[in-house]
Design a protein around this motif. Structure first.
Motif, PDB file in Angstrom:
ATOM      1  N   LYS A 693       0.856  -1.190   0.000  1.00 59.10           N
ATOM      2  CA  LYS A 693       0.000   0.000   0.000  1.00 59.10           C
ATOM      3  C   LYS A 693       0.888   1.235   0.000  1.00 59.10           C
ATOM      4  N   LEU A 694       0.529   2.213  -0.809  1.00 52.74           N
ATOM      5  CA  LEU A 694       1.400   3.383  -0.949  1.00 52.74           C
ATOM      6  C   LEU A 694       1.431   4.254   0.293  1.00 52.74           C
ATOM      7  N   ASN A 695       0.576   3.965   1.286  1.00 55.89           N
ATOM      8  CA  ASN A 695       0.677   4.698   2.550  1.00 55.89           C
ATOM      9  C   ASN A 695       1.698   4.058   3.487  1.00 55.89           C
ATOM     10  N   GLY A 696       2.365   2.993   3.024  1.00 52.84           N
ATOM     11  CA  GLY A 696       3.433   2.389   3.815  1.00 52.84           C
ATOM     12  C   GLY A 696       3.058   1.119   4.533  1.00 52.84           C
ATOM     13  N   GLU A 697       1.936   0.505   4.172  1.00 53.11           N
ATOM     14  CA  GLU A 697       1.555  -0.784   4.746  1.00 53.11           C
ATOM     15  C   GLU A 697       1.875  -1.902   3.756  1.00 53.11           C
ATOM     16  N   MET A 731      -2.531  13.165  -7.498  1.00 56.95           N
ATOM     17  CA  MET A 731      -1.081  13.298  -7.620  1.00 56.95           C
ATOM     18  C   MET A 731      -0.537  12.216  -8.541  1.00 56.95           C
ATOM     19  N   GLU A 732       0.679  12.429  -9.020  1.00 54.36           N
ATOM     20  CA  GLU A 732       1.362  11.459  -9.880  1.00 54.36           C
ATOM     21  C   GLU A 732       2.170  10.480  -9.036  1.00 54.36           C
ATOM     22  N   CYS A 733       2.170   9.220  -9.454  1.00 53.42           N
ATOM     23  CA  CYS A 733       2.929   8.172  -8.737  1.00 53.42           C
ATOM     24  C   CYS A 733       3.832   7.425  -9.708  1.00 53.42           C
ATOM     25  N   GLU A 734       4.924   6.919  -9.166  1.00 54.89           N
ATOM     26  CA  GLU A 734       5.854   6.117  -9.968  1.00 54.89           C
ATOM     27  C   GLU A 734       6.262   4.889  -9.170  1.00 54.89           C
ATOM     28  N   VAL A 735       6.187   3.738  -9.817  1.00 52.11           N
ATOM     29  CA  VAL A 735       6.577   2.476  -9.190  1.00 52.11           C
ATOM     30  C   VAL A 735       7.573   1.784 -10.105  1.00 52.11           C
ATOM     31  N   VAL A 736       8.702   1.340  -9.531  1.00 54.50           N
ATOM     32  CA  VAL A 736       9.719   0.616 -10.304  1.00 54.50           C
ATOM     33  C   VAL A 736       9.820  -0.799  -9.761  1.00 54.50           C
ATOM     34  N   VAL A 745      12.246  -6.767  -6.663  1.00 56.88           N
ATOM     35  CA  VAL A 745      12.427  -5.574  -5.832  1.00 56.88           C
ATOM     36  C   VAL A 745      11.452  -4.504  -6.323  1.00 56.88           C
ATOM     37  N   THR A 746      10.595  -4.040  -5.416  1.00 60.97           N
ATOM     38  CA  THR A 746       9.607  -3.001  -5.731  1.00 60.97           C
ATOM     39  C   THR A 746       9.969  -1.739  -4.963  1.00 60.97           C
ATOM     40  N   THR A 747      10.106  -0.618  -5.667  1.00 61.27           N
ATOM     41  CA  THR A 747      10.437   0.648  -5.010  1.00 61.27           C
ATOM     42  C   THR A 747       9.485   1.736  -5.493  1.00 61.27           C
ATOM     43  N   THR A 748       9.151   2.626  -4.591  1.00 63.13           N
ATOM     44  CA  THR A 748       8.310   3.778  -4.929  1.00 63.13           C
ATOM     45  C   THR A 748       8.485   4.859  -3.870  1.00 63.13           C
ATOM     46  N   GLU A 749       8.300   6.099  -4.271  1.00 62.52           N
ATOM     47  CA  GLU A 749       8.347   7.209  -3.310  1.00 62.52           C
ATOM     48  C   GLU A 749       7.255   8.197  -3.673  1.00 62.52           C
ATOM     49  N   ASN A 750       6.406   8.504  -2.677  1.00 63.31           N
ATOM     50  CA  ASN A 750       5.297   9.415  -2.924  1.00 63.31           C
ATOM     51  C   ASN A 750       5.111  10.322  -1.723  1.00 63.31           C
TER      52      ASN A 750
END
Length: 785
Positions: A693-697, A731-736, A745-750
């Motif tokens: 979850k993009l809120n950090g869960e 807002m815009e999001c990016e997931v690598v 490996v999944t990384t994202t910063e929002n």
């Protein structure tokens, strides 16, 4: 076989003699056998030693025509026949000793007295035979030959053991399994060998077998004593454990009684410490603590609040509006608790938990302002459990907060107020308990309601979803209100606790929204639904039937409800304010008794064309569409993009916007790593590897992969309220996502929330996929690179 024994029997005899001598020496120095039994066993081993020794000499000097040979042959053969009866007598003494000491028999059994007499007679006959040639004689070359009464010599070693065996069988319960086996072997092995030796002349298998079983009698006795020692040791350990458990129970009862006495200072604190202790232990168990460590956590949490005993009552009762002095007094509670518990020096962790459980992970707590791992671990666990129990309990100045509010507090406070590991475990406990409560509510729905005034009794909510639900019940007018208007009805509503609320505080706390009140006739009161339309109705012929039935289902933001009574049937379509809203049915009535309520989920799901749309679709995805179709996720994971296969590196960019009804930080996009045969979430052979979850869960369901999840709030993180505000604006999001074999490996910063998750798949699949989903958010302009 016999030839082999005949060729090597002198060496075998010598070896067995050495064994007897060794066992005799061991018996002399042994302390674990009673003196009487030890003496009998020594006697038996000595007899066995000399029996075989003289038997061996008889073979050595047989045919030696010297004076020494002449004497040795006669002495040796006499000793063999004499000691054969003697060893039977020795075994008889062993049995007598066992029965007296182990069996508690005061008198020697008649059968053993008989054996003793016969064995003594056998020894006397061997003396007679030495002078008369009854058992044996010697020829002119000094060689042994069987005499005319040779078989008489077998009466004692065959008949006497059989008599002994009859007594052993009779007294079977007095012997352990090992001792019983040794006695049977001691009796029957020589008998069998004796029968064989009658026909196998020239070898002494009887005497050798008697020595062997004598050796085994000692070994089995030793094994039996070992078993007895182990049994006694186990009993002692059981007694010790019981004593420890007794002390533990005493400590628990004392601690519980002390806590109850402390909690009497404040009616709103009753049961609080026990709740904290229960949740603290659950956190410790999930974290991987062993049983002893979990017990420590439990008692530390149970006693963490004892310092309240030193706080004046007027301060406790002024919690709603404390002044500066009250606040300072309350801050003394940890010090008082430590002072009280520090005298329990055997359990220093008790005072640690009491003193440090008000510290905060970011250093903003008290009494010392410690931060991070400088706070003792046990205090960090107790702090999380205490916070949850406090939030969800009623206080003098406020109602209990719903669990979903507490959940959001832990999501926000993870790594700030609370240790992130223990806060995340508490979130999982809340989720587990919520799921369990849902199941309990399904099985514990009220089966009858007694309704007088309208809405004074209402059932708990029955959820309406895509799976059709069928509700049936019987309804009769109330006997207490004969002649008054009587009818059942339903309330359509949304509430986080699935209950109908009437006062402002609980309406606000549980986000209660009432859509409509519907009767089993043509009456409907529309409260907050966008639109309600009756699509079918029918007046039925009146009957004495009292049966009522409701069938309901949902697709997106529309409900379809069919209501049938003895006199009326109608179908209605209800358009909800939005697809994010929940929908529940509450059964109620006026001046009636509702009985035999049955709720059945049919397993039949509705689709697009099953519920006609009566209001326009509310869409937030009418924006640019790129590589993947836009999706609107009205409720938790209610929509998902198609699966995108992960090869080496994949970058996903998209626009997200939380829906207007979103309230919590987890109303945001989610990333799902999975496998299915058709590359769709929930498809055939579905395996879910990670849910981020993009809120950090993060959530992991099943045992298909191992995940190492790391979330960091960077300096640019604006705070959770601003985070929610920005998400609602969009807002815009990016997931690598990068894959190497079974490692992803999944990384994202929002908005300053940096997430890195390493997924290791246990069972390697070629086409591992990623999909986007979420809760109460719209995902648009999804681009792949």
């Amino acid at each position: 076989m016999f030839e082999l024994i005949r060729e090597n029997q002198l060496n075998i005899m010598l070896l067995l003699c050495g064994a007897c001598a060794s066992i005799t020496l061991l018996l002399i120095i042994t302390r674990f056998i009673s003196n009487s039994r030890k003496n009998v066993l020594i006697l038996m081993e000595v007899i066995a030693f000399f029996l075989l020794w003289f038997d061996r000499l008889a073979y050595i000097y047989s045919g030696v025509e010297t004076k020494k040979g002449y004497n040795m042959v006669r002495v040796s053969n006499f000793a063999v026949f004499f000691l054969t009866s003697a060893i039977v007598c020795g075994f008889n003494m062993y049995l007598i000793d066992w029965l007296k000491h182990e069996g508690g028999m005061k008198e020697t059994p008649a059968r053993l007295r008989f054996v003793a007499i016969v064995s003594i007679l056998g020894m006397l006959l061997s003396i007679v035979s030495a002078f008369t040639g009854l058992y044996y004689y010697f020829d002119e070359t000094n060689r042994y030959h069987r005499g005319p009464g040779f078989l008489i010599a077998y009466i004692v070693p065959i008949i006497c053991p059989i008599v002994q065996f009859t007594l052993i069988v009779k007294k079977r319960k007095l012997f352990s399994r090992i001792i019983f086996l040794s006695l049977v072997l001691y009796i029957f092995v020589p008998i069998v060998c004796g029968v064989i030796q009658i026909f196998a002349y020239g070898i002494s298998i009887v005497n050798m077998s008697m020595v062997v079983v004598s050796i085994f009698l000692y070994i089995f006795t030793y094994l039996d004593i070992n078993d007895e020692v182990e049994r006694i040791h186990e009993m002692e350990m059981d007694d010790l454990k019981e004593e420890q458990n007794s002390i533990k129970r005493l400590f628990e009862q004392t601690a519980t009684a002390f806590v109850k006495a402390v909690e009497r200072k404040d009616d709103f604190s009753k049961g609080h410490s026990e709740r904290v202790a229960t949740y603290a232990r659950r956190i410790a168990e999930i974290y991987g603590k062993n049983e002893e460590e979990c017990e420590r956590v439990y008692y530390a949490a149970l006693l963490h609040d004892v310092g309240i005993i030193g706080v004046p009552d007027n301060v406790i009762k002024n919690e709603a509006n404390p002044d500066k002095w009250d606040y300072e007094v309350m801050r003394k509670k940890p010090e008082i608790g430590r002072e009280i518990l520090s005298d329990i020096t055997e359990y220093p962790y008790l005072s640690q938990a009491a003193y440090y459980s008000h510290e905060r992970y970011n250093g903003t707590g008290y009494p010392e302002g410690l931060s991070g791992t400088d706070i003792p671990e046990i205090a960090r666990i107790v702090a999380v459990a205490d916070a949850f129990a406090t939030m969800t309990s009623k206080k003098r100045y406020r109602e209990a907060k719903p669990e979903f509010v507490a959940r959001e507090a832990f999501v926000k406070g993870s790594g700030e107020e609370f240790d992130p590991d223990f806060a995340n475990i508490m979130i999982k406990i809340i989720d587990e308990d919520t799921d369990e409560k849902k199941q309990e509510e399904l099985s514990k729905n009220a089966t009858e309601l007694h309704c007088e005034e309208y809405r004074d009794t209402i059932s708990s909510g029955i959820e309406i979803d895509r799976e059709k639900v069928k509700i049936s019940f019987e309804c009769e007018p109330s006997k207490e209100s004969e002649g008054a208007y009587s009818a059942p009805s339903i309330i359509l509503f949304e509430s986080f606790d699935k209950r109908v609320h009437n006062n402002a505080k609980t309406i606000s706390a549980y986000y209660y929204l009432e859509y409509a009140e519907v009767w089993f006739d043509n009456n409907i009161i529309d409260t907050a639904a966008r639109k309600i339309e009756v699509t079918k109705s029918e007046i039925r012929e009146a009957s004495d039937d009292s049966h009522y039935e409701i069938t309901a289902a949902r697709y997106e933001d529309h409900l379809k409800i069919r209501m049938t009574s003895p006199t009326y049937m109608k179908e209605i379509i209800v358009a909800l304010p939005s697809g994010s809203k929940g929908a529940y049915i509450g059964i109620t009535g006026e001046h009636c008794d509702i009985t035999d309520i049955v709720v059945e989920y049919t397993g039949v799901s509705v689709g697009t064309y099953d519920i006609p749309r009566i209001a326009d679709e509310i869409s937030y995805i009418d924006r640019i569409e790129s590589d993947i179709k836009n999706i609107q996720i009205d409720r938790t994971r209610s929509a998902t993009t198609e699966g995108i296969e992960i090869e080496d590196r994949l970058q996903i960019n998209f626009h997200t916007m939380s829906l207007p009804d979103s309230k919590f930080v987890w109303h945001c996009p989610y990333i799902v790593l999975f496998y299915s045969d058709n590359n769709m979430v929930g498809g055939p052979n579905y395996r879910e590897y990670a849910l981020i979850k993009l809120n950090g869960e993060n959530e992991v369901k099943g045992n298909y992969a191992e995940n190492r999840f790391n979330m960091k709030r960077k300096a640019e993180f604006p705070g959770w309220e601003e985070w929610k505000t920005v998400n609602q604006k969009g807002m815009e999001c990016e997931v690598v996502i990068e894959r190497s074999g079974n490692r992803i490996v999944t990384t994202t910063e929002n908005l300053g929330i940096e997430i890195k998750n390493i997924t290791t798949i246990n069972e390697l699949k070629d086409n591992v996929c990623v999909a986007l989903t979420g809760d109460q958010c719209a995902l648009t302009d999804i681009r792949l690179k």
